[in-house]
Design an enzyme around this catalytic site. Structure first.
Site, mmCIF file in Angstrom:
data_model
loop_
_atom_site.group_PDB
_atom_site.id
_atom_site.type_symbol
_atom_site.label_atom_id
_atom_site.label_comp_id
_atom_site.label_asym_id
_atom_site.label_seq_id
_atom_site.Cartn_x
_atom_site.Cartn_y
_atom_site.Cartn_z
ATOM 1 N N ASP A 375 0.758 -1.080 0.052
ATOM 2 C CA ASP A 375 -0.113 0.139 0.100
ATOM 3 C C ASP A 375 0.867 1.352 0.025
ATOM 4 O OD1 ASP A 375 -2.145 1.609 -0.026
ATOM 5 O OD2 ASP A 375 -2.596 1.169 2.102
ATOM 6 N N ASP A 708 -4.070 -3.110 5.709
ATOM 7 C CA ASP A 708 -4.480 -2.637 7.294
ATOM 8 C C ASP A 708 -5.829 -2.804 7.225
ATOM 9 O OD1 ASP A 708 -5.082 -0.787 5.434
ATOM 10 O OD2 ASP A 708 -4.010 0.740 5.794
ATOM 11 N N ASP A 712 -8.801 -5.986 3.598
ATOM 12 C CA ASP A 712 -7.621 -6.266 2.818
ATOM 13 C C ASP A 712 -7.074 -7.632 3.414
ATOM 14 O OD1 ASP A 712 -6.972 -3.774 1.815
ATOM 15 O OD2 ASP A 712 -5.714 -3.022 3.362
#
Length: 994
Positions: A375, A708, A712
């Protein structure tokens, strides 16, 4: 037992309620789902507005135990110790002990009256037993340390829960949740106990793990009218489920074994810990060695029986002891324990560098990673949103300083001074003031000098920081908020209504939001202190500025305001109010409040890239590891950050979620072709992350995936190395991951991969060392028997088998040279090329053909120098007889065995130095591992003791050596290092010619 029921009452028995677990009392007497939340709170003695007090929570924890499921009773230490003897090799050694005892008794029984019947004590049997005990103690200690390391890591990754205690929300370890606690639930949280909801807002919980229902269930606190099945109890939350949306609060009605999960826990059969791939391969290698040695032993015994025959019981016993010696020589006894300890030490080192690996075997996978999907926010960037640009109708200014420290100033875009640009400065200050007012964040001074703490959304706090830097916040104290229209993902804007005490209490609307959205609610614009109508040209200019700033990686927010020209909200035209003039539903009247706004300007916010990440991306690239950025941000922003970090070339572009959907519709082949080339993905949804991971895995990659949010979790769990964020990550994601980043930093992932490679390299080093040493022992025994007459080991007039080295000596060698040097090699410093190699494939064998070549080559050299050293002290061999005149046959054999014993020990110590690399010279970084030299020093001292302490001479069949003999031993043993260096030199020359 941990987590077991603490009361002894049973259904149908009357027990005082005050002596029973409150959760059991409630469940026994009532059904929480059919009971009003207030009654549940009263039954459990808790105020839902304040929660339990810390003292009461502590008392309940002591009385009712931790909130965890009942665990199997811990294995007693004595059983763990005895488990060290559960090994086929140990059984073989015990058989050798029995044979030695039988031989000793036969010798004593057959001794002539008055004559000494051999040894006074069965030293062989005694030494074997003592060494087995020492080995068991060492193995027990090593396993205990490994278990302690894993337990420490488990504590670091232990789940936590938000609870209301003493009127404040606090985060505690999930095991500390007690009956009556008020748990505070948010998106991404795991539900830590069964509870009765009393507040919920858009709350949805995934209960598939408990009910099998694949769709998250909506939850409401309303009392049920009748008893319903578990999956239909909408006012209850259950342990082991996870929040996918919304917020809520619940009173804990069941913990530990008194939860719904606890009721079925006893039905789950215990499963043994699965062995790691390395351990499985080590078992395989041990079996191969064992089978090979057994075959060799059978061949030797058959050959001896045919050629020489067995004349008496002593011949049979000697032959059996030979077979035992071969087996002892073949298998490194402490291999499994050493492997576990080395992995545990490596995991501890990773934890010190903020990478918390939850399972030991994940270390093996880490070193093989070929793609890292990350990310952007917080991992590749600092996650410290910073306002760097302010664009108003009169121009553009820049703000210096990064992060949340309110230190910086307003300058020109190129750093120039803003002298004379009063209109531009005033417009910029007004824009920043609007952003600071339309704000729910807060910036506080930290506990340490110079540190700052943020409360709320980082983007909102960035606006407050910018206002403080420029002193745009000086007039904010005169405004007092009276109402708010909150931000939602659908509205993409927020507004507040504030009273200006300096202007007679007049009300003003301050709004911020996505520029293209907010612009639609503006009909005027503030320019140079004057307000005029907003034209189509103004709108086009503003939207062009938004596109330009997005291309420069800025997140943009528009700012606007509107004076309401009244001190009473109910007097605003179009506002609905009750008879008393009160407005209670202002959020539902947003269209009235937010119309006719005055545009002030745009702020450009950026999350600065982490300075260390660019170097980590470059290091990963050198290691053959591809870095992939996956973010929900604007494609231009993603491409700009990726370009700055070296993930893609400046001309590179991002692939969006919509484009991924189009590719997915074309099939896996089209999707895989795109993911094989693309390294930046923007505007993606969580399901896209999962598709990307699966696509990369189909291409044969070992994928690490960061995450997070709760959405996900599927991608993180599917990845070969799921990585959860330790700071911003949800509990669900942390539970799905194999590794947790304590600092949310991409550089930590690369550092963990590097550490994984170092650990794997070191494992190969000590495997090369251990196995070549043991193969050397096997060859020594085998060729010593087969070539006994040629080497002078079989003396004239002797009968039966003469074993070159005693089983006790071989056991001592293994104990002496295995554990300490192997463990020291397990912490060997990393080599310079550790991150300059392509990733290892998981299908690659740990011990490949190349290593087997090293093992057999060094094993042969060891056997040759050992047998030469023995031959030099025996009659009838290749070399000059040294002890024929001075010593008898038995003494001569003892001296020769001592020579062979000592040469083999020192040969293995030289081998420890040589085994640190397959190609690199041992003299490169010779003294870089102080632990290895310490282990070698200890081994030398112990060898001196076994040679020069009299009672150990009898136990191990040794005799003191002369200075000349020592020179011979060291000189012959050093040839192992010389031979290894010659082989490496040849291999390096051949590698250069390819």
């Amino acid at each position: 037992m941990v987590g077991q029921r603490n009361d002894q009452s049973h259904p149908g028995q009357d027990a005082p309620t005050q002596d029973r677990n409150p959760q059991q009392a409630l469940l026994h007497d009532t059904d929480p789902s059919l009971t009003d939340a207030a009654e549940v709170a009263a039954a459990l003695g808790v105020d839902p507005a304040k929660g339990l007090t810390s003292e009461e929570a502590k008392r309940r924890l002591e009385k009712f135990g931790p909130n965890e499921l009942a665990q199997a009773a811990p294995v007693p230490k004595w059983k763990k110790f005895l488990a060290q003897f559960k090994d086929p090799l140990v059984y073989l050694l015990l058989a050798a002990t029995a044979i030695s005892l039988v031989a000793w008794f036969i010798e004593k029984a057959n001794a002539a009256p008055g004559a000494e019947g051999g040894e006074a004590l069965p030293f062989d049997a005694i030494v074997i037993v003592l060494i087995l005990i020492v080995n068991a103690v060492l193995g027990y200690i090593q396993e205990a340390k490994a278990e302690a390391a894993v337990e420490a890591l488990a504590q670091m990754t232990a789940p936590t829960t938000s609870v209301l205690r003493d009127g404040k929300i606090t985060r505690i370890n999930t095991t500390e949740v007690v009956p009556g606690d008020v748990i505070v639930l948010g998106e991404g949280d795991s539900v830590s106990a069964d509870g009765r909801l009393f507040a919920a807002a858009s709350l949805r919980i995934a209960e598939a793990s408990l009910t099998g229902e694949s769709v998250p269930v909506g939850k409401k606190p309303d009392t049920l009218a009748e008893a319903k099945a578990l999956g239909d109890r909408a006012n209850m939350v259950f342990n082991g489920t996870s929040v996918t949306q919304g917020t809520g609060r619940a009173i804990v009605t069941g913990t530990g074994m008194n939860t719904q999960v606890g009721k079925i826990a006893d039905l789950l059969s215990a499963t043994e810990d699965e062995k790691t791939p390395l351990q499985k391969e080590m078992d395989y290698v041990s079996k191969i060695l064992g089978v090979a040695v057994c075959i060799i032993a059978v061949i030797v015994l058959v050959a001896l029986a045919v050629l020489e025959g067995f004349h008496d019981i002593h011949d049979v016993i000697d032959s059996l002891l030979l077979a035992v010696s071969l087996a002892v020589a073949a298998v490194p006894e402490g291999l499994a324990a050493i492997l576990t300890v080395v992995l545990a030490l490596g995991v501890q080192r990773m934890a010190m560098h903020h990478a918390i690996v939850k399972k030991l075997h994940s270390v093996e996978t880490l070193g093989s990673a070929s793609v890292i999907c990350s990310d952007k926010t917080g991992t590749l960037t600092r996650n410290e949103m910073t306002v760097e640009r302010v664009v108003t109708p009169s121009g553009e200014v820049a703000l210096t300083g990064t992060g949340y420290a309110p230190e910086g100033r307003m300058v020109g875009v190129n750093g120039a001074q803003l002298e004379g640009a009063e209109a531009l400065k005033n417009e910029a200050l007004a824009t920043l003031a609007v952003g600071a007012l339309a704000n729910d964040g807060d910036l506080r001074q930290g506990a340490q000098a110079g540190s700052w703490e943020i409360v709320g959304d980082p983007t909102e706090v960035a606006l407050i920081v910018a206002a403080r830097k420029t002193h745009a916040d000086r007039r904010l104290s005169q405004f007092h908020r009276v109402a708010e229209v909150p931000f939602t993902s659908e509205r993409k804007r927020m507004s507040i209504i504030a009273r200006d005490e300096a202007e007679g209490g007049l009300l003003t609307v301050f709004a911020k939001g996505a520029p293209d959205v907010l612009l639609g609610y503006c009909d005027r614009i503030s320019v140079g202190g004057a307000v005029r109508p907003l034209t189509d040209g103004d709108r086009q200019d503003i939207l062009a500025t938004v596109e330009r700033l997005s291309g420069e990686a800025y997140r943009t927010l528009g700012q606007a305001y509107r004076p309401l020209e009244t001190a009473r909200l109910s007097e605003v035209p179009g506002i609905r109010a009750n008879a008393a003039g009160e407005v209670s539903d202002i959020a539902d009247q947003a269209e009235v409040i937010e119309r006719g706004l005055i545009w002030t300007g745009i702020v450009g916010i950026i999350d600065p890239p982490r300075t260390e990440v660019r170097d980590s991306v470059a290091e990963a690239h050198r290691a053959g590891i591809r870095t992939v950025m996956i973010t929900g941000d604007h494609p231009l922003t993603a491409s700009r950050i990726a370009s700055d970090l070296g993930i893609i070339e400046p001309s590179g572009a991002a692939l969006t979620g919509d484009q991924l959907d189009q590719l997915a519709a074309q099939g896996d082949q089209a999707f895989d072709q795109a993911t094989a080339k693309t390294s930046v993905y923007a505007r993606v949804a969580p399901e896209h992350k999962l598709r990307i991971v699966e696509s990369l895995q189909r291409q044969g990659n070992i994928v690490a995936m960061t995450g997070d949010g709760v959405n996900d979790a599927p991608a993180v769990k599917t990845a070969d190395i799921g990585v959860a964020m330790g700071i911003t990550g949800t509990e669900v994601t942390k539970q799905s991951a194999k590794m947790i980043l304590a600092d949310d930093n991409f550089a930590t992932i690369v550092a963990a991969v590097r550490e994984g490679r170092v650990i794997f390299d070191n494992i190969r080093k000590f495997l090369r060392y251990l196995l070549s040493s043991n193969v050397g022992e096997v060859f020594t025994v085998f060729f010593g028997v087969v070539l006994a007459g040629f080497l002078g080991i079989t003396q004239p007039g002797s009968q039966g088998v003469t074993v070159p080295l005693l089983a006790t000596q071989l056991l001592w060698i293994n104990l002496l040279t295995d554990a300490a040097p192997a463990l020291a090699m397990g912490v060997d410093p990393q080599t310079e090329d550790v991150m300059n190699r392509r990733p290892r494939r998981l299908t690659d064998r740990v011990i490949d053909r190349q290593m087997w070549g090293d093992i057999i080559y060094i094993g042969l050299i060891m056997a040759i120098v050992t047998l030469i050293g023995m031959d030099m002290h025996l009659t009838g061999g290749l070399f000059t007889d040294r002890s024929v005149d001075a010593l008898g046959h038995e003494a001569q054999m003892t001296e020769a065995r001592t020579m062979g014993f000592t040469i083999l020990v020192f040969a293995q110590l030289f081998n420890a130095i040589a085994s640190r690399s397959h190609l690199q010279s041992a003299f490169v970084g010779l003294f870089s591992n102080k632990w290895l030299w310490g282990a070698i020093g200890v081994s030398i001292v112990l060898q001196l003791i076994v040679i020069y302490v009299p009672f150990l001479n009898s136990a191990f069949g040794t005799t003191p050596l002369s200075a000349v003999a020592w020179l011979e031993c060291i000189g012959l043993a050093a040839f192992v290092l010389v031979a290894s260096e010659l082989r490496k030199l040849v291999l390096r020359v051949m590698a250069k010619r390819r």
